[in-house]
Write an enzyme that holds these catalytic residues in place. Sequence first.
Site, PDB file in Angstrom:
ATOM      1  N   GLN A  99      -1.520  11.762 -14.638  1.00 17.22           N
ATOM      2  CA  GLN A  99      -0.282  11.346 -15.280  1.00 17.22           C
ATOM      3  C   GLN A  99      -0.552  10.482 -16.498  1.00 17.22           C
ATOM      4  O   GLN A  99      -1.647   9.963 -16.686  1.00 17.22           O
ATOM      5  CB  GLN A  99       0.592  10.576 -14.293  1.00 17.22           C
ATOM      6  CG  GLN A  99      -0.076   9.338 -13.687  1.00 17.22           C
ATOM      7  CD  GLN A  99       0.767   8.732 -12.585  1.00 17.22           C
ATOM      8  OE1 GLN A  99       1.490   7.776 -12.801  1.00 17.22           O
ATOM      9  NE2 GLN A  99       0.668   9.309 -11.385  1.00 17.22           N
ATOM     10  N   HIS A 101       1.934   7.839 -19.455  1.00 19.91           N
ATOM     11  CA  HIS A 101       3.195   7.160 -19.688  1.00 19.91           C
ATOM     12  C   HIS A 101       3.468   7.079 -21.192  1.00 19.91           C
ATOM     13  O   HIS A 101       2.537   6.984 -21.998  1.00 19.91           O
ATOM     14  CB  HIS A 101       3.170   5.759 -19.081  1.00 19.91           C
ATOM     15  CG  HIS A 101       2.728   5.751 -17.650  1.00 19.91           C
ATOM     16  ND1 HIS A 101       3.427   6.401 -16.655  1.00 19.91           N
ATOM     17  CD2 HIS A 101       1.646   5.187 -17.045  1.00 19.91           C
ATOM     18  CE1 HIS A 101       2.799   6.239 -15.509  1.00 19.91           C
ATOM     19  NE2 HIS A 101       1.710   5.514 -15.715  1.00 19.91           N
ATOM     20  N   GLU A 136       0.109  -0.386 -17.732  1.00 21.76           N
ATOM     21  CA  GLU A 136      -0.199  -0.893 -16.395  1.00 21.76           C
ATOM     22  C   GLU A 136      -1.639  -1.399 -16.326  1.00 21.76           C
ATOM     23  O   GLU A 136      -2.519  -0.955 -17.067  1.00 21.76           O
ATOM     24  CB  GLU A 136       0.049   0.169 -15.332  1.00 21.76           C
ATOM     25  CG  GLU A 136      -0.737   1.452 -15.503  1.00 21.76           C
ATOM     26  CD  GLU A 136      -0.244   2.553 -14.564  1.00 21.76           C
ATOM     27  OE1 GLU A 136      -1.095   3.152 -13.872  1.00 21.76           O
ATOM     28  OE2 GLU A 136       0.973   2.813 -14.519  1.00 21.76           O
ATOM     29  N   HIS A 266      -4.540   9.648 -16.680  1.00 22.73           N
ATOM     30  CA  HIS A 266      -5.313   8.980 -15.632  1.00 22.73           C
ATOM     31  C   HIS A 266      -4.863   9.453 -14.251  1.00 22.73           C
ATOM     32  O   HIS A 266      -3.789  10.038 -14.087  1.00 22.73           O
ATOM     33  CB  HIS A 266      -5.154   7.454 -15.722  1.00 22.73           C
ATOM     34  CG  HIS A 266      -3.738   6.981 -15.556  1.00 22.73           C
ATOM     35  ND1 HIS A 266      -2.840   6.964 -16.607  1.00 22.73           N
ATOM     36  CD2 HIS A 266      -3.052   6.536 -14.477  1.00 22.73           C
ATOM     37  CE1 HIS A 266      -1.671   6.503 -16.181  1.00 22.73           C
ATOM     38  NE2 HIS A 266      -1.767   6.237 -14.883  1.00 22.73           N
ATOM     39  N   ARG A 285       3.560  14.067 -15.768  1.00 21.38           N
ATOM     40  CA  ARG A 285       2.462  14.516 -14.909  1.00 21.38           C
ATOM     41  C   ARG A 285       1.724  15.691 -15.529  1.00 21.38           C
ATOM     42  O   ARG A 285       2.317  16.499 -16.237  1.00 21.38           O
ATOM     43  CB  ARG A 285       2.991  14.868 -13.521  1.00 21.38           C
ATOM     44  CG  ARG A 285       3.499  13.630 -12.772  1.00 21.38           C
ATOM     45  CD  ARG A 285       4.046  13.952 -11.388  1.00 21.38           C
ATOM     46  NE  ARG A 285       4.400  12.712 -10.706  1.00 21.38           N
ATOM     47  CZ  ARG A 285       5.573  12.088 -10.837  1.00 21.38           C
ATOM     48  NH1 ARG A 285       6.500  12.593 -11.636  1.00 21.38           N
ATOM     49  NH2 ARG A 285       5.804  10.966 -10.198  1.00 21.38           N
TER      50      ARG A 285
END
Length: 415
Positions: A99, A101, A136, A266, A285
């Site tokens: 996935q 972001h 993240e 990642h 994804r």
Amino acid sequence: MRVLEGNLRTYAWGSRTAIASLRGRPVPSPHPEAELWFGAHNAGPASVLTADGTAETDLLTAIDTNRTAALGTPTAAAFGGRLPFLLKVLAAEEPLSLQAHPSSEQAREGFDRENAIGLPIDARDRNYRDPWHKPELVVALSDFDALAGFRAPATTIALLRELQVSELDPYLGMLAGQPDSSGLRALFTTWLTLPEQTIGALMPPVLSAAVTLLESGRSAFGAELRTALQLGEMYPNDPGVLASLLLNRVHLTPGQGIYLPAGNLHAYLDGTGVEIMANSDNVLRGGLTPKHIDVPELLRVLDFTPVDVDDLIPAIRTVGAERIYLTPAPEFRLSRIELDGTGMTQPASISFDMPGPQILAVLSGQIEVRPQGGAPITVPAGRAAWLADSDPDVVVRADSARAVFFRALVPIRAQ
């Protein structure tokens, strides 16, 4: 200032031991326990506990009751009255999906675009459920393995050549002829869009060659090949297995962290860690999942610039007992604090005077959080303390021989 009970998420890839042990529950747990959320995410806000340990409300409701008092004026203004981070304990016994972001600009544009066509927020094929990006950081609590970012093409070419699979030759030539981000984009796009029949014919010789190389003991890519075999067994004929051969294979030891910015492809493979992210649901994804994959949108979001693993490992600044993981994310700052109740090897207490909001998640032992002029609260392992911006400064002390907790806050000072 209150004690929080985390919101437990029971995804299939989770562990039956790690989170249960942390919370002092029976092991093995009845179901895989994947994540423990300490935050105000609308899909699973943490519970705010009374003095006797019962749930009085949830953190999202508590913040919405008085956002300025909870968040402080700068944070409330900068992040639309939301707690901008979500703090988690993550325990993976099986790989998560590949996935990435979006950036802030991509998230806003995609959210507005899907709203304009009337796509419901909960639609299976919805990509953007909010207008926020999702950087993240994960800090390992155990040995932790992941795939993260496209590695240098020259190294990937060496790996593919080492396999000596003739069926790979056209794809190897594609990257060898353009060993840069454009070549990576072309190869990844080709693999992701191959017909299932073609993937089905390509995977067996690739995985068979990986077994042969591992048995020979002469490969420089042992971890990468073992990962491909693991993924191939779990997700036969999934192009994400081939894509894993293009990515950095990362191993973290306890205390090490990895920061994943927008566009980084990642997948977490296994291990337990503390994860903090911007409070968003936006995930594109790329494989290793039965969930929706929007290939054109994923390709629009992905950053194919090769990255070295060292560039993903955040620097650490140590201030007394606090180890601060430095990232550029405006939504969060995470640090690890270890206290010694005897005061022999580490300080027995630490003072915090930075404005809130803050969450202190206890991973080992027990802490006492004492506000200036107020009654203390006790927080055991598996729970957290919530500190609102309006709360007074606090002193945190170990209430056990050894106490380890993570401190999450918004790096904005009052104006």
